[in-house]
Design a protein around this motif. Structure first.
Motif, PDB file in Angstrom:
ATOM      1  N   GLU A   1      36.030  11.932  64.422  1.00  0.00           N
ATOM      2  CA  GLU A   1      35.900  12.278  63.061  1.00  0.00           C
ATOM      3  C   GLU A   1      35.427  11.220  62.113  1.00  0.00           C
ATOM      4  N   SER A   2      35.271   9.868  62.507  1.00  0.00           N
ATOM      5  CA  SER A   2      35.097   8.966  61.668  1.00  0.00           C
ATOM      6  C   SER A   2      34.212   7.902  62.442  1.00  0.00           C
ATOM      7  N   HIS A   3      33.588   6.882  61.907  1.00  0.00           N
ATOM      8  CA  HIS A   3      33.171   5.604  62.501  1.00  0.00           C
ATOM      9  C   HIS A   3      34.407   4.723  63.248  1.00  0.00           C
ATOM     10  N   PHE A   4      35.347   4.631  62.555  1.00  0.00           N
ATOM     11  CA  PHE A   4      36.451   3.999  63.158  1.00  0.00           C
ATOM     12  C   PHE A   4      37.055   4.580  64.280  1.00  0.00           C
ATOM     13  N   GLU A   5      37.147   5.961  64.426  1.00  0.00           N
ATOM     14  CA  GLU A   5      37.617   6.547  65.613  1.00  0.00           C
ATOM     15  C   GLU A   5      36.705   6.506  66.622  1.00  0.00           C
ATOM     16  N   ALA A   6      35.446   6.579  66.346  1.00  0.00           N
ATOM     17  CA  ALA A   6      34.444   6.593  67.454  1.00  0.00           C
ATOM     18  C   ALA A   6      34.215   5.166  68.085  1.00  0.00           C
ATOM     19  N   LYS A   7      34.501   4.092  67.104  1.00  0.00           N
ATOM     20  CA  LYS A   7      34.433   2.674  67.685  1.00  0.00           C
ATOM     21  C   LYS A   7      35.874   2.513  68.389  1.00  0.00           C
ATOM     22  N   THR A   8      36.868   2.992  68.077  1.00  0.00           N
ATOM     23  CA  THR A   8      37.956   2.759  68.907  1.00  0.00           C
ATOM     24  C   THR A   8      38.040   3.468  70.096  1.00  0.00           C
ATOM     25  N   ILE A   9      37.584   4.560  70.305  1.00  0.00           N
ATOM     26  CA  ILE A   9      37.349   5.303  71.682  1.00  0.00           C
ATOM     27  C   ILE A   9      36.293   4.431  72.393  1.00  0.00           C
ATOM     28  N   TYR A  10      35.261   3.973  71.852  1.00  0.00           N
ATOM     29  CA  TYR A  10      34.131   3.183  72.727  1.00  0.00           C
ATOM     30  C   TYR A  10      34.852   1.969  73.162  1.00  0.00           C
TER      31      TYR A  10
ATOM     32  N   VAL B   1      41.174  -3.854  71.168  1.00  0.00           N
ATOM     33  CA  VAL B   1      41.249  -3.051  70.110  1.00  0.00           C
ATOM     34  C   VAL B   1      40.123  -3.306  69.003  1.00  0.00           C
ATOM     35  N   TYR B   2      39.685  -2.138  68.483  1.00  0.00           N
ATOM     36  CA  TYR B   2      38.553  -2.112  67.535  1.00  0.00           C
ATOM     37  C   TYR B   2      39.266  -2.326  66.256  1.00  0.00           C
ATOM     38  N   GLU B   3      38.908  -3.406  65.362  1.00  0.00           N
ATOM     39  CA  GLU B   3      39.214  -3.607  64.031  1.00  0.00           C
ATOM     40  C   GLU B   3      38.127  -3.664  63.093  1.00  0.00           C
ATOM     41  N   THR B   4      38.283  -3.257  61.884  1.00  0.00           N
ATOM     42  CA  THR B   4      37.147  -3.088  60.647  1.00  0.00           C
ATOM     43  C   THR B   4      37.902  -3.795  59.455  1.00  0.00           C
ATOM     44  N   GLU B   5      36.961  -4.591  58.777  1.00  0.00           N
ATOM     45  CA  GLU B   5      37.521  -5.054  57.249  1.00  0.00           C
ATOM     46  C   GLU B   5      37.217  -3.891  56.313  1.00  0.00           C
ATOM     47  N   PHE B   6      36.223  -2.857  56.605  1.00  0.00           N
ATOM     48  CA  PHE B   6      36.090  -1.894  55.783  1.00  0.00           C
ATOM     49  C   PHE B   6      36.547  -0.503  55.755  1.00  0.00           C
ATOM     50  N   GLU B   7      37.157  -0.221  54.592  1.00  0.00           N
ATOM     51  CA  GLU B   7      38.161   1.112  54.624  1.00  0.00           C
ATOM     52  C   GLU B   7      37.190   2.300  54.743  1.00  0.00           C
TER      53      GLU B   7
END
Length: 87
Positions: free
Chosen positions: A45-54, A62-68
């Motif tokens: 459903e989001s870029h964050f979810e996609a990268k987390t699964i990837y 663990v995927y992390e991002t500084e961009f909300e």
């Protein structure tokens, strides 16, 4: 909220790439080497979810991002509009 299908591709040199499936990922797939293959597909459903699964699939931690904004749900109409403007 739009759940969008994603594909993880692998090329003959064992280098992975994540992109949208179908028409939404057409431009990204032009970067793939010949004989690349889909190794995994999933919905997110989001870029964050996609990268987390990837990251989980690739066992990269663990995927992390500084961009909300990465955590915001996909806006399918905006993505389609952006793709149309790039094509």
């Amino acid at each position: 909220m739009a759940k969008i299908k994603h594909d993880i591709w692998n090329n003959p040199e064992d280098l992975p790439m994540l992109c949208f499936s179908g028409e939404l990922g057409a431009e990204s797939r032009t970067l793939l080497e010949p004989n690349s293959k889909i190794v995994h597909s999933f919905y997110a459903e989001s870029h964050f979810e996609a990268k987390t699964i990837y990251y989980e699939y690739m066992d990269w931690g663990v995927y992390e991002t500084e961009f909300e904004v990465d955590k915001e749900s996909y806006n399918l109409e905006e993505i389609k509009k952006r793709n149309a403007n790039n094509g």
